[in-house]
Design a protein around this motif. Structure first.
Motif, PDB file in Angstrom:
ATOM      1  N   LYS A 199      -4.369  49.829 -37.262  1.00  0.00           N
ATOM      2  CA  LYS A 199      -3.786  50.796 -38.196  1.00  0.00           C
ATOM      3  C   LYS A 199      -3.603  50.190 -39.584  1.00  0.00           C
ATOM      4  CE  LYS A 199      -2.341  55.123 -38.021  1.00  0.00           C
ATOM      5  NZ  LYS A 199      -1.115  55.424 -37.276  1.00  0.00           N
ATOM      6  N   LEU A 200      -3.341  48.885 -39.640  1.00  0.00           N
ATOM      7  CA  LEU A 200      -3.122  48.216 -40.925  1.00  0.00           C
ATOM      8  C   LEU A 200      -3.770  46.846 -40.916  1.00  0.00           C
ATOM      9  CD1 LEU A 200      -1.731  47.505 -43.668  1.00  0.00           C
ATOM     10  CD2 LEU A 200       0.287  46.854 -42.334  1.00  0.00           C
ATOM     11  N   LEU A 240     -10.804  49.108 -38.345  1.00  0.00           N
ATOM     12  CA  LEU A 240      -9.743  50.018 -38.771  1.00  0.00           C
ATOM     13  C   LEU A 240      -9.765  51.337 -37.994  1.00  0.00           C
ATOM     14  CD1 LEU A 240      -9.359  49.948 -42.667  1.00  0.00           C
ATOM     15  CD2 LEU A 240      -7.636  49.360 -40.954  1.00  0.00           C
ATOM     16  N   HIS A 241      -8.578  51.803 -37.662  1.00  0.00           N
ATOM     17  CA  HIS A 241      -8.364  53.143 -37.098  1.00  0.00           C
ATOM     18  C   HIS A 241      -8.799  54.181 -38.139  1.00  0.00           C
ATOM     19  CE1 HIS A 241      -5.971  56.646 -35.824  1.00  0.00           C
ATOM     20  NE2 HIS A 241      -5.924  56.099 -34.624  1.00  0.00           N
ATOM     21  N   PRO A 242      -9.260  55.360 -37.723  1.00  0.00           N
ATOM     22  CA  PRO A 242      -9.645  56.388 -38.706  1.00  0.00           C
ATOM     23  C   PRO A 242      -8.546  56.705 -39.712  1.00  0.00           C
ATOM     24  CG  PRO A 242     -10.397  57.030 -36.526  1.00  0.00           C
ATOM     25  CD  PRO A 242      -9.570  55.781 -36.337  1.00  0.00           C
ATOM     26  N   GLU A 243      -7.269  56.556 -39.323  1.00  0.00           N
ATOM     27  CA  GLU A 243      -6.159  56.784 -40.243  1.00  0.00           C
ATOM     28  C   GLU A 243      -5.577  55.475 -40.757  1.00  0.00           C
ATOM     29  OE1 GLU A 243      -3.257  59.322 -38.471  1.00  0.00           O
ATOM     30  OE2 GLU A 243      -4.717  60.859 -37.902  1.00  0.00           O
ATOM     31  N   GLY A 244      -6.369  54.407 -40.701  1.00  0.00           N
ATOM     32  CA  GLY A 244      -5.880  53.084 -41.076  1.00  0.00           C
ATOM     33  C   GLY A 244      -5.991  52.784 -42.558  1.00  0.00           C
ATOM     34  N   TYR A 296      -1.614  41.090 -57.493  1.00  0.00           N
ATOM     35  CA  TYR A 296      -2.025  42.472 -57.286  1.00  0.00           C
ATOM     36  C   TYR A 296      -2.334  42.684 -55.806  1.00  0.00           C
ATOM     37  CZ  TYR A 296      -2.588  42.059 -62.299  1.00  0.00           C
ATOM     38  OH  TYR A 296      -2.358  41.811 -63.626  1.00  0.00           O
ATOM     39  N   ILE A 297      -2.089  43.893 -55.336  1.00  0.00           N
ATOM     40  CA  ILE A 297      -2.415  44.259 -53.961  1.00  0.00           C
ATOM     41  C   ILE A 297      -3.238  45.539 -54.011  1.00  0.00           C
ATOM     42  CG2 ILE A 297      -1.539  44.838 -51.680  1.00  0.00           C
ATOM     43  CD1 ILE A 297       1.072  43.400 -52.437  1.00  0.00           C
ATOM     44  N   LEU A 298      -4.520  45.435 -53.652  1.00  0.00           N
ATOM     45  CA  LEU A 298      -5.403  46.603 -53.630  1.00  0.00           C
ATOM     46  C   LEU A 298      -5.249  47.312 -52.293  1.00  0.00           C
ATOM     47  CD1 LEU A 298      -8.697  45.214 -55.230  1.00  0.00           C
ATOM     48  CD2 LEU A 298      -6.799  46.402 -56.337  1.00  0.00           C
ATOM     49  N   TRP A 299      -4.993  48.608 -52.341  1.00  0.00           N
ATOM     50  CA  TRP A 299      -4.765  49.406 -51.130  1.00  0.00           C
ATOM     51  C   TRP A 299      -5.842  50.475 -51.030  1.00  0.00           C
ATOM     52  CZ3 TRP A 299      -0.371  53.588 -50.877  1.00  0.00           C
ATOM     53  CH2 TRP A 299      -0.456  54.261 -49.665  1.00  0.00           C
ATOM     54  N   TYR A 300      -6.593  50.439 -49.907  1.00  0.00           N
ATOM     55  CA  TYR A 300      -7.589  51.450 -49.576  1.00  0.00           C
ATOM     56  C   TYR A 300      -7.301  51.998 -48.177  1.00  0.00           C
ATOM     57  CZ  TYR A 300     -10.690  50.125 -53.451  1.00  0.00           C
ATOM     58  OH  TYR A 300     -11.227  49.893 -54.691  1.00  0.00           O
ATOM     59  N   SER A 301      -7.547  53.273 -47.996  1.00  0.00           N
ATOM     60  CA  SER A 301      -7.525  53.844 -46.644  1.00  0.00           C
ATOM     61  C   SER A 301      -8.963  53.922 -46.153  1.00  0.00           C
ATOM     62  CB  SER A 301      -6.885  55.231 -46.652  1.00  0.00           C
ATOM     63  OG  SER A 301      -7.583  56.101 -47.534  1.00  0.00           O
ATOM     64  N   LYS A 302      -9.131  54.000 -44.839  1.00  0.00           N
ATOM     65  CA  LYS A 302     -10.489  54.097 -44.293  1.00  0.00           C
ATOM     66  C   LYS A 302     -11.097  55.453 -44.616  1.00  0.00           C
ATOM     67  CE  LYS A 302     -13.276  53.269 -40.193  1.00  0.00           C
ATOM     68  NZ  LYS A 302     -13.288  52.796 -38.798  1.00  0.00           N
ATOM     69  N   ASN A 303     -10.260  56.487 -44.570  1.00  0.00           N
ATOM     70  CA  ASN A 303     -10.687  57.846 -44.882  1.00  0.00           C
ATOM     71  C   ASN A 303      -9.639  58.506 -45.774  1.00  0.00           C
ATOM     72  OD1 ASN A 303     -13.111  58.006 -43.101  1.00  0.00           O
ATOM     73  ND2 ASN A 303     -11.582  57.675 -41.500  1.00  0.00           N
TER      74      ASN A 303
END
Length: 614
Positions: A199-200, A240-244, A296-303
């Motif tokens: 998930k993360l 990664l989980h689809p909602e990860g 810096y912390i770059l944050w991306y979701s899988k979807n």
């Protein structure tokens, strides 16, 4: 590469003039490929290896990739130029295939660099260790890449809880894991067990500043770092989980390049935020630049659809000021509250209604009549004396969660290393409070958290206290004395970090295991050798047990052994490491029954259990 060429020779040797004197007739084969001759396509598609590497599925139809097949057939084996399409260029290009067409006016761009089309293993066992890396080209040496990334065997299994170390007999499949070994190989192994489950992912990779632990490769240091990251991130995305979500901490040295790379791998529409974390004060005094106090912390979701829990804070200075200025009202019970408008800023025709003699605001209310009645019954509405004015909501201070967190994080400080409140393991490069916020934002209890640059173990320690499952990966030798010991202390109920905040009392378990070494065993011995006599003794053992590059002739080398002894210790070490087959550094899971590797019956059983194979 050579194995795949030999396989193609075997496949085509009975075809007219495609193989001459046991060598590929490259011009003839390429001509047939470019014409998409049915006989060639039929042969290739029936072979699982060539089907995997040179055919792509498009809407349930297999399409032949004749360009990559042409590159493979044309490869000049073992020449450095054959290992990368990008040579000595770095910059923005229109796409990967037109490497000479650098960006001018088009919108769709990717970042290209030397060795981008390769896999860099990135092996390291000590912080101060450098080595010349092997770059396997994904098109020209696909069999080498497959072997390198094949699931590996593990050994030295241990289970830990607050009572100490225990023998492990089987895996249930939901264990917390701390795994020692090259993180590229561990990640590729986890695809067999955790694909789509994480998930993360949070990582704090080496920043490639020259002063950190990124000690890989040679003059292409910057490009090596990009290849190193790309290889790992591609596998991480599959885990990664689809909602990860994935969060990557970085400084301003590689920040811009990483952002473009992440846009390419995860797509720009899945970029969520660039978080700026103020992690230090302004005490430094650099000579020719401003003092840098942030990471810096770059944050991306899988979807685009992903789990997110909006975080709030009441601890930072801005929120404290907000509370002081806004919570100025007191009700009949002495409770402080602030008034919050209920009129809608935009037209809401479906929310137009009068309430207790108060007329609908111009644009309507921001809540339904049912919600209005609910808050009224709970005493959460403030009614003005004048019916021409608007009703407000009462937000009580004792129920206030705080302001929504922005992308500027100034309220999480690294605790002073001399402070008693730090605790033995709290802090390091990042405090547990930082990971607590990130984990809370995008996971629920029981979700998996992965950190494949585990360092001092902050991610796993925090996840453990928050009742999340976790996997930590580290290849450096401090893994047992630092992160493993830290999490053992967590199971015993340590008081560091977020323990007080989450009322941590201890408990839980985790499993430790290591990649099962083969040639890596010899690499370690060579690196640790202190004398030439040690090195010669290692060479004697290597001749009997090690996997040595097929290009190397042992007889010729042994005839020149006296000359070899005249070289420096460093040269002797470097040479012996170079002749080892780098694709046999660790034992592949698929080969644990091979008697050459001498895998114990206990390790075999635990590996079958880990990979859930009966």
């Amino acid at each position: 590469m050579q194995n795949l060429q030999n396989e193609l020779i075997e496949l085509l040797k009975h075809e007219d003039n495609l193989v001459v004197d046991n060598q590929l007739n490259k011009n003839k084969i390429i001509e047939a490929a470019l014409k998409v001759e049915p006989f060639l396509i039929s042969l290739l598609i029936k072979n699982e290896t060539f089907k995997k590497h040179f055919f792509q599925e498009v809407e349930n139809v297999l399409v032949f990739d004749k360009i990559n097949f042409q590159r493979f057939v044309n490869n000049k084996s073992f020449l450095p130029d054959s290992y990368t399409a990008f040579k000595n260029k770095i910059g923005l290009a229109i796409n990967d295939d037109t490497v000479d067409n650098f960006i001018k006016t088009k919108n769709d761009v990717v970042l290209v660099w030397p060795h981008k089309d390769c896999v860099l293993e990135g092996g390291q066992t000590k912080e101060d260790q450098k080595r010349n890396e092997i770059f396997w080209n994904e098109t020209l040496a696909p069999d080498s890449v497959d072997r390198l990334l094949d699931a590996k065997a593990f050994t030295n299994f241990k289970r830990y809880d607050k009572k100490g170390e225990h023998k492990i007999t089987e895996f249930k499949g939901d264990e917390n894991l701390i795994l020692k070994g090259n993180n590229l190989l561990v990640l590729s192994s986890l695809l067999k067990t955790h694909r789509g489950k994480i998930k993360l992912i949070y990582i704090d990779p080496p920043y490639n500043t020259g002063g950190d632990t990124f000690m890989y490769n040679d003059s292409f240091n910057h490009s090596s770092w990009l290849t190193f990251m790309k290889n790992r991130l591609l596998i991480a995305k599959e885990l990664l989980h689809p909602e990860g979500s994935i969060f990557i901490q970085i400084d301003d040295f590689e920040d811009a390049y990483l952002k473009v790379l992440m846009d390419e791998l995860f797509k720009p529409e899945n970029f969520r935020n660039k978080i700026t974390w103020k992690r230090r004060g302004g005490s430094a005094n650099p000579k020719n630049r401003l003092n840098n106090v942030v990471d810096y912390i770059l944050w991306y979701s899988k979807n685009e659809n992903f789990t997110f829990h909006t975080p709030f804070t009441i601890d930072d200075p801005n929120t404290k000021k907000y509370i002081k200025e806004r919570f100025t009202n007191v009700d009949e019970n002495g409770r402080k509250f602030m008034k919050s408008p209920l009129q809608s800023p935009n037209p809401r025709p479906n929310l137009m209604y009068d309430y207790k003699g108060f007329k609908t605001p111009k644009n309507g209310w921001s809540i339904s009549e049912e919600k209005m009645k609910e808050w009224d019954a709970e005493g959460k509405l403030w009614f003005p004396d004048d019916k021409e004015k608007n009703i407000n909501r009462k937000i009580y201070l004792d129920e206030y969660s705080g302001q929504p967190v922005s992308s500027l994080w100034t309220d999480i400080s690294v605790i002073n290393p001399m402070s008693k409140e730090r605790g033995e393991f709290e802090g390091g490069q990042k405090p547990e409070a930082l990971l607590h916020r990130i984990i809370e934002m995008v996971t629920d209890e029981g979700d998996y958290v992965l950190d494949f640059f585990v360092g001092s173990g902050t991610t796993c320690a925090t996840a453990h206290k928050m009742n999340r499952k976790y996997i930590g990966v580290e290849q450096l030798n401090y893994i047992e004395p630092i992160p493993v010991q830290r999490i053992i202390d967590v199971t015993k109920g340590d008081e560091a970090g977020i323990s007080k905040k989450v009322n941590w009392q201890g408990g839980g378990t985790f499993v430790y295991a290591e990649l099962l070494e083969y040639n890596q065993y010899f690499v370690n011995k060579i690196q640790e050798a202190k004398t030439k006599e040690n090195i010669i003794a290692i060479w004697s053992e290597m001749q009997d047990k090690a996997f040595i590059s097929y290009q190397f002739d042992k007889d010729i080398f042994n005839n020149s052994l006296e000359a070899f002894k005249t070289a420096s210790i460093e040269t002797m070490q470097h040479y012996l490491i170079e002749i080892l087959d780098k694709n046999q550094l660790y034992v592949n899971f698929s080969e644990i029954e091979d008697k050459s590797f001498n895998v114990s019956e206990e390790d075999k059983a635990l590996n079958y259990s880990f990979y859930n194979i009966k």
